[in-house]
Design a protein around this motif. Structure first.
Motif, PDB file in Angstrom:
ATOM      1  N   ARG A 250      42.572  -7.825  56.209  1.00 40.78           N
ATOM      2  CA  ARG A 250      43.981  -7.601  55.926  1.00 40.78           C
ATOM      3  C   ARG A 250      44.345  -7.111  57.233  1.00 40.78           C
ATOM      4  N   LEU A 251      42.769  -5.853  57.921  1.00 38.96           N
ATOM      5  CA  LEU A 251      43.095  -4.924  58.717  1.00 38.96           C
ATOM      6  C   LEU A 251      43.831  -6.162  60.188  1.00 38.96           C
ATOM      7  N   LEU A 252      43.221  -7.189  59.906  1.00 37.95           N
ATOM      8  CA  LEU A 252      43.689  -7.597  61.615  1.00 37.95           C
ATOM      9  C   LEU A 252      45.232  -8.630  61.032  1.00 37.95           C
ATOM     10  N   ASP A 253      45.999  -8.883  59.601  1.00 34.09           N
ATOM     11  CA  ASP A 253      46.641  -9.217  59.196  1.00 34.09           C
ATOM     12  C   ASP A 253      48.334  -8.917  59.350  1.00 34.09           C
ATOM     13  N   LEU A 254      46.890  -6.916  59.696  1.00 36.78           N
ATOM     14  CA  LEU A 254      48.411  -6.324  59.599  1.00 36.78           C
ATOM     15  C   LEU A 254      49.564  -7.088  61.019  1.00 36.78           C
ATOM     16  N   VAL A 255      48.298  -7.436  61.954  1.00 28.78           N
ATOM     17  CA  VAL A 255      49.146  -7.282  63.359  1.00 28.78           C
ATOM     18  C   VAL A 255      50.202  -8.235  63.006  1.00 28.78           C
ATOM     19  N   ALA A 256      50.015  -8.966  62.094  1.00 28.36           N
ATOM     20  CA  ALA A 256      51.556 -10.311  61.825  1.00 28.36           C
ATOM     21  C   ALA A 256      52.519  -9.447  61.394  1.00 28.36           C
ATOM     22  N   ASP A 257      51.992  -8.790  60.736  1.00 32.29           N
ATOM     23  CA  ASP A 257      53.391  -7.971  59.182  1.00 32.29           C
ATOM     24  C   ASP A 257      53.787  -6.997  59.930  1.00 32.29           C
ATOM     25  N   TRP A 258      53.136  -6.159  61.057  1.00 34.70           N
ATOM     26  CA  TRP A 258      54.231  -5.343  61.408  1.00 34.70           C
ATOM     27  C   TRP A 258      55.356  -6.038  62.773  1.00 34.70           C
ATOM     28  N   THR A 259      55.459  -7.306  63.519  1.00 29.61           N
ATOM     29  CA  THR A 259      55.247  -7.886  64.588  1.00 29.61           C
ATOM     30  C   THR A 259      56.016  -8.621  63.846  1.00 29.61           C
ATOM     31  N   GLN A 260      55.956  -9.416  62.901  1.00 24.90           N
ATOM     32  CA  GLN A 260      57.001 -10.248  62.570  1.00 24.90           C
ATOM     33  C   GLN A 260      57.245 -11.886  63.724  1.00 24.90           C
TER      34      GLN A 260
END
Length: 279
Positions: A250-260
């Motif tokens: 989930r921590l790695l997924d946050l990069v996708a959430d933050w950048t889009q």
């Protein structure tokens, strides 16, 4: 001891050569400082390889734990086992000769660690040690409370090498835009010599896992300020945690959430760390 949270597979495919820029290795048989404690979940290289495999990561930056003081042996041995896919950040005794910095450089070390929460090195040694490690191409890696940035602005702004800030500066999610320490971090980013680890969203978050949604504003503003100097890290095995460990997937997924943005995500996970650590 076991990881009490299963690690999720990342939502998106992890790009080749993605790097975890901050994690620690603890192996049995290495002596910790008397005041230090082992992490509450196993922190061996064998355990980390499982994390790497689940997340699809291939490059690693092992950060010497403050628990081992200025003895980097455990970290260096793990780096050697990982080979060319590993770099490190060392804790260097100010009394050590330049030959020791040279030895550490040959072992893959690329930064000196200043951990101001119970760490080993103190602020007063930073100007001298930064000048010494700069000669070997290293940077200063800094973990401190956000308010300490302005308290030590005179030292930080005169460093003769790059500065890498841990945990997004440990800013509280509710930090206002006019906060003097926040403004200083943005000013440091504007110099082109400062990098930030998009890690530890749990520090200063009230909303909590898995999204740490209240820290998204901080992360997005940092990415906007200097996308070419943002890197990602897991902070595995989360030594400050005793239970309810974060889910690294989930921590790695946050990069996708933050950048889009897939190209920006790849820049943060692959291109930027390759430049910073010399992969």
């Amino acid at each position: 001891m076991s990881h009490d949270t299963p690690i999720s597979a990342p939502r998106l495919p992890t790009p080749p050569n993605a790097c975890d820029t901050h994690m620690h290795i603890y192996e049995p048989g290495y002596q910790l400082r008397p005041e230090a404690s082992h992490p509450s979940q196993p922190g061996t290289l064998a355990h980390y390889r499982e994390v790497q495999k689940q997340l699809g990561l291939t490059r690693t930056v092992i950060v010497a734990p403050s628990g081992y003081g200025a003895d980097n042996t455990c970290t260096l041995e793990a780096m050697a086992k990982l080979g060319s896919s590993a770099r490190g950040v060392a804790i260097v005794d100010p009394a050590a000769p330049d030959a020791e910095i040279d030895r550490l450089t040959k072992g893959g070390m690329r930064g000196i660690r200043y951990h101001m929460r119970g760490g080993v090195l103190t602020w007063d040694t930073m100007p001298r040690m930064a000048a010494r490690v700069a000669a070997f191409g290293w940077h200063v890696q800094l973990q401190c409370e956000s308010r300490e940035l302005s308290e030590h602005e005179a030292i930080i702004t005169r460093l003769p090498c790059d500065l890498v800030i841990d945990y997004m500066g440990r800013f509280d999610a509710a930090t206002p835009a006019e906060d003097k320490d926040w403004r200083l971090l943005l000013k440091l980013l504007a110099t082109g010599r400062c990098w930030v680890k998009l890690s530890g969203p749990y520090y200063g978050s009230k909303s909590g896992p898995p999204l740490y949604a209240d820290k998204a504003r901080i992360a997005k503003e940092l990415i906007k300020a200097a996308p070419e100097r943002m890197v990602w890290a897991s902070n595995w095995p989360h030594p400050s945690y005793k239970k309810n460990f974060p889910d690294e997937g989930r921590l790695l997924d946050l990069v996708a959430d933050w950048t889009q943005d897939e190209s920006l995500r790849k820049q943060i996970l692959v291109t930027n760390p390759a430049k910073l650590y010399g992969f």
